[in-house]
Design an enzyme around this catalytic site. Sequence first.
Site, PDB file in Angstrom:
ATOM      1  N   ARG A 109       0.863  -1.189   0.000  1.00  0.00           N
ATOM      2  CA  ARG A 109       0.000   0.000   0.000  1.00  0.00           C
ATOM      3  C   ARG A 109       0.887   1.221   0.000  1.00  0.00           C
ATOM      4  NH1 ARG A 109      -4.718   0.287   4.366  1.00  0.00           N
ATOM      5  NH2 ARG A 109      -2.972   0.803   5.707  1.00  0.00           N
ATOM      6  N   THR A 113      -1.182   7.435  -0.750  1.00  0.00           N
ATOM      7  CA  THR A 113      -2.477   7.294  -1.446  1.00  0.00           C
ATOM      8  C   THR A 113      -3.298   6.122  -0.917  1.00  0.00           C
ATOM      9  OG1 THR A 113      -1.568   5.791  -3.096  1.00  0.00           O
ATOM     10  CG2 THR A 113      -1.408   8.151  -3.577  1.00  0.00           C
ATOM     11  N   ASP A 205       0.480  -2.996  11.962  1.00  0.00           N
ATOM     12  CA  ASP A 205       0.968  -3.347  10.624  1.00  0.00           C
ATOM     13  C   ASP A 205       1.455  -4.797  10.654  1.00  0.00           C
ATOM     14  OD1 ASP A 205       2.870  -3.760   8.412  1.00  0.00           O
ATOM     15  OD2 ASP A 205       2.488  -1.657   8.000  1.00  0.00           O
ATOM     16  N   ASP A 208       5.101  -5.575   9.437  1.00  0.00           N
ATOM     17  CA  ASP A 208       6.115  -5.096  10.374  1.00  0.00           C
ATOM     18  C   ASP A 208       6.165  -5.965  11.628  1.00  0.00           C
ATOM     19  OD1 ASP A 208       6.929  -3.069   8.737  1.00  0.00           O
ATOM     20  OD2 ASP A 208       5.739  -1.506   9.718  1.00  0.00           O
TER      21      ASP A 208
HETATM   22  C1  PRP Z   1      -0.881  -4.747   4.363  1.00  0.00           C
HETATM   23  C2  PRP Z   1      -1.622  -6.061   4.452  1.00  0.00           C
HETATM   24  C3  PRP Z   1      -2.438  -6.055   3.191  1.00  0.00           C
HETATM   25  C4  PRP Z   1      -2.771  -4.597   3.023  1.00  0.00           C
HETATM   26  C5  PRP Z   1      -4.188  -4.391   3.461  1.00  0.00           C
HETATM   27  O1  PRP Z   1       0.200  -4.860   3.514  1.00  0.00           O
HETATM   28  O2  PRP Z   1      -0.771  -7.169   4.572  1.00  0.00           O
HETATM   29  O3  PRP Z   1      -1.731  -6.525   2.053  1.00  0.00           O
HETATM   30  O4  PRP Z   1      -1.888  -3.858   3.866  1.00  0.00           O
HETATM   31  O5  PRP Z   1      -4.589  -3.089   3.239  1.00  0.00           O
HETATM   32  P1  PRP Z   1      -5.697  -2.701   2.164  1.00  0.00           P
HETATM   33  O6  PRP Z   1      -6.841  -3.640   2.390  1.00  0.00           O
HETATM   34  O7  PRP Z   1      -6.023  -1.276   2.531  1.00  0.00           O
HETATM   35  O8  PRP Z   1      -5.093  -2.826   0.805  1.00  0.00           O
HETATM   36  P2  PRP Z   1       1.241  -3.676   3.288  1.00  0.00           P
HETATM   37  O9  PRP Z   1       0.825  -2.807   2.168  1.00  0.00           O
HETATM   38  O10 PRP Z   1       1.486  -2.979   4.600  1.00  0.00           O
HETATM   39  O11 PRP Z   1       2.521  -4.432   2.787  1.00  0.00           O
HETATM   40  P3  PRP Z   1       3.454  -5.498   3.538  1.00  0.00           P
HETATM   41  O12 PRP Z   1       2.697  -6.805   3.585  1.00  0.00           O
HETATM   42  O13 PRP Z   1       4.634  -5.555   2.653  1.00  0.00           O
HETATM   43  O14 PRP Z   1       3.770  -4.992   4.916  1.00  0.00           O
HETATM   44  N1  URA Z   2      -2.405  -3.270   6.825  1.00  0.00           N
HETATM   45  C1  URA Z   2      -1.995  -3.714   8.038  1.00  0.00           C
HETATM   46  O1  URA Z   2      -0.987  -4.435   8.137  1.00  0.00           O
HETATM   47  N2  URA Z   2      -2.701  -3.359   9.115  1.00  0.00           N
HETATM   48  C2  URA Z   2      -3.812  -2.604   9.045  1.00  0.00           C
HETATM   49  O2  URA Z   2      -4.433  -2.317  10.096  1.00  0.00           O
HETATM   50  C3  URA Z   2      -4.210  -2.152   7.786  1.00  0.00           C
HETATM   51  C4  URA Z   2      -3.505  -2.512   6.686  1.00  0.00           C
END
Ligand code: PRP
Ligand code: URA
Length: 214
Positions: A109, A113, A205, A208
């Site tokens: 994400r 945005t 997150d 993380d």
């Molecule tokens: C997180 C999570 C999803 C997304 C959900 O990933 O693992 O993929 O956010 O959010 P959304 O429903 O608003 O799209 P992130 O973008 O933080 O990436 P990561 O898994 O690399 O930490």
């Molecule tokens: N992605 C995450 O990892 N946590 C949230 O709460 C939303 C999006």
Amino acid sequence: MTANTTPGLQVMDHPLVAHKLTILRRKDTPSHVFRHTLHELSWLLAHPTFAALKTVEDNIETPLEMMTAATMRAPFPCLVSILRAGNGLIDGFSQVCPEASVGHLGLYRDHDTMTPVSYYTSLPSDIEKRQVILGDPMLATGGSAIRAVEKLREMGVTDMVFSCLVAAPEGVAALQSAHPDVPIITAALDRELNDKCYILPGLGDAGDRIYGTD
Ligand code: PRP
Ligand code: URA
């Protein structure tokens, strides 16, 4: 074990699932405990997630007699992880279903945005013939899941479920509106998103917390 709150949405209702989710939600749970607990939780989530797995009847011989018994149908399913947090779920799914292939969709994400950015795709070439289990711990705005389902549809996939740990009502509504035929299975349905599109109460997150980054 699951409650059907709205059509196409299954929310798990099980004390062991609730207990493990509470461990994940605590902000002081260290990364190694988070990872381990997520792994255990993914085995429990596998139960409703694989409920529609297709089987065929086979004639087998037990030590005592012949019988007709169910066995997984080929081609075996494909477990697709939305990187990177999806790996935390899909690793556990792949332990309970080792015959399945594992695909990866790299999406993150954009922090300004909040829309998903695609950076990597690796899927089996015959994916359109397989049942697909798409996994990501978090369904927040739904943007990442919607983009992932679009990619899978472009590759010809017709039979898929989306499985997550924590869903926001906004994400469920968005995914169901974009792809009403994709069932959603979640360990918890939380209250809402905050102004940064994080799930409340949520667990923070997921990526993380799994990998100890921030
Ligand atoms: C997180 C999570 C999803 C997304 C959900 O990933 O693992 O993929 O956010 O959010 P959304 O429903 O608003 O799209 P992130 O973008 O933080 O990436 P990561 O898994 O690399 O930490
Ligand atoms: N992605 C995450 O990892 N946590 C949230 O709460 C939303 C999006």
